[in-house]
Design an enzyme around this catalytic site. Structure first.
Site, PDB file in Angstrom:
ATOM      1  N   LYS A   1     -22.834   1.177  -9.041  1.00  8.21           N
ATOM      2  CA  LYS A   1     -22.919   2.577  -8.610  1.00  8.21           C
ATOM      3  C   LYS A   1     -21.605   2.999  -7.964  1.00  8.21           C
ATOM      4  O   LYS A   1     -21.110   2.335  -7.054  1.00  8.21           O
ATOM      5  CB  LYS A   1     -24.078   2.732  -7.620  1.00  8.21           C
ATOM      6  CG  LYS A   1     -25.455   2.500  -8.242  1.00  8.21           C
ATOM      7  CD  LYS A   1     -26.528   2.255  -7.203  1.00  8.21           C
ATOM      8  CE  LYS A   1     -26.473   0.840  -6.672  1.00  8.21           C
ATOM      9  NZ  LYS A   1     -27.648   0.474  -5.845  1.00  8.21           N
TER      10      LYS A   1
ATOM     11  N   ASP B   1     -32.191   3.775  -5.096  1.00  4.27           N
ATOM     12  CA  ASP B   1     -33.496   3.388  -5.637  1.00  4.27           C
ATOM     13  C   ASP B   1     -33.836   4.249  -6.855  1.00  4.27           C
ATOM     14  O   ASP B   1     -34.377   3.755  -7.844  1.00  4.27           O
ATOM     15  CB  ASP B   1     -34.580   3.551  -4.571  1.00  4.27           C
ATOM     16  CG  ASP B   1     -34.227   2.838  -3.279  1.00  4.27           C
ATOM     17  OD1 ASP B   1     -33.552   1.801  -3.350  1.00  4.27           O
ATOM     18  OD2 ASP B   1     -34.617   3.336  -2.211  1.00  4.27           O
TER      19      ASP B   1
ATOM     20  N   ASP C   1     -37.405   9.959   1.015  1.00  5.63           N
ATOM     21  CA  ASP C   1     -37.024   8.860   0.130  1.00  5.63           C
ATOM     22  C   ASP C   1     -37.576   9.022  -1.277  1.00  5.63           C
ATOM     23  O   ASP C   1     -36.894   8.778  -2.265  1.00  5.63           O
ATOM     24  CB  ASP C   1     -37.518   7.534   0.711  1.00  5.63           C
ATOM     25  CG  ASP C   1     -36.569   6.968   1.757  1.00  5.63           C
ATOM     26  OD1 ASP C   1     -35.887   7.771   2.420  1.00  5.63           O
ATOM     27  OD2 ASP C   1     -36.513   5.742   1.911  1.00  5.63           O
TER      28      ASP C   1
END
Length: 318
Positions: free
Chosen positions: A225, A259, A295
């Protein structure tokens, strides 16, 4: 089962106003945990996901289990602990681009997970086993549990996906963290590091040098990433390619972007997409969740994801 993931999720309290936490007077309760975020992200995209964890026998545990189950995630292997609490953490939005997180998870129910507690059958039907570097930092017994999970997965031909997800606060020191993160990475088929995590593990190098270092650990596929720049994919076959990111006008909450990226990549691979296509989808997922507070709240459905990637999202849908 498409993906099984194992790890702690906590009750998340977010102030209803920006600024230092000491000035907050009211909070909203949500839930957050890297592994459950991935499981929810995959479920919203139409995949079968299972989250394995341990919760306290308390109200936070009740609410969390109800929430994650309602997202279509299999929670049949989640157990409860009468003698340990569900973990809690707080977010602090000090100012634009300055988000801080405070954990209260010591001796939580999840930290008591162990190898005897983990059932082989919970992993045997999985195509992918998703693990993060958070779980082994919780306790020695959690490390033993992950080692068992890896043995079961390897013996069953289940591919292992590892996100280092560095959280220095839960490790004794940087040396211990570095040792175990490298160990679990080396036992995985696919690794999803962030650029800062790669620097922590190998020192100051270029992205291309980082992926080469990961391959030297024996890892087949590395998808790194790069934040707003996108991601860098590399396979043992020699493929190295940078995949562009997606522009976001305003980042509301960056926590959980990694995530979402993992869920997007795994979804792409499950759908039979190429590595490049899967990484591009991961980039889109990571960008989308930064625009929503929470989240898991910003994890998209498949139709929303397709619209975003095609540039078709409008300010108002009528």
């Amino acid at each position: 089962m498409d993906v099984v993931t194992i790890g702690e999720t906590m009750a998340l309290f977010t102030p209803n106003e920006e600024g230092m936490l000491r000035h907050a007077h009211s909070f909203s309760m949500k839930f957050g945990g890297a592994e459950s975020n991935v499981a929810i992200g995959l479920s919203r995209l139409g995949h079968r996901s299972r989250w394995i964890s341990r919760l306290g026998e308390d109200e936070f545990g009740d609410a969390m289990l109800s929430f994650i189950r309602s997202e279509g995630v299999d929670v049949s292997y989640v157990t409860r602990d009468q003698n340990a609490p569900t973990g809690v953490f707080f977010k602090e939005f000090r100012r634009m681009n300055d988000t801080r997180v405070y954990y209260y998870r010591k001796d939580s129910a999840a930290s008591r997970m162990n190898a005897d507690w983990l059932l082989d059958e919970s992993i045997l039907d999985a195509e992918y086993l998703h693990l993060t570097g958070i779980t082994p930092g919780l306790s020695p017994s959690c490390r033993e549990m992950l080692e068992k999970a890896i043995r079961v997965a390897k013996g069953n031909g289940t591919k292992i996906v590892f996100d280092p997800n560095l959280r220095l606060k839960i490790w004794r020191d940087g040396t211990e963290a570095r040792q175990f993160l490298k160990k679990y990475a080396s036992e995985s088929d696919i690794v999803l590091p962030g650029i800062s995590e790669a620097e922590f593990l190998f020192g100051a190098l270029s992205p291309e040098e980082y992926v080469e270092n990961f391959h030297e650990l024996g890892i087949e596929t590395v998808i790194m990433k790069l934040g707003k720049e996108g991601s860098l994919i590399s396979s043992s076959s020699g493929l190295v390619k940078k995949i562009p990111g997606f522009m976001v006008e305003r980042v509301i909450d960056p926590v959980g972007a990694g995530d979402a990226f993992a869920a997007g990549v795994l979804s792409g691979l499950l759908d039979g997409k190429t590595l490049e296509e899967a990484a591009l989808q991961g980039n889109a997922m990571g960008a989308m969740v930064t625009m929503v507070n929470g989240d898991a709240e910003g994890l998209p459905t498949r139709s929303d994801l397709v619209s975003f990637m095609n540039g078709n999202l409008e300010d108002v849908t009528r």
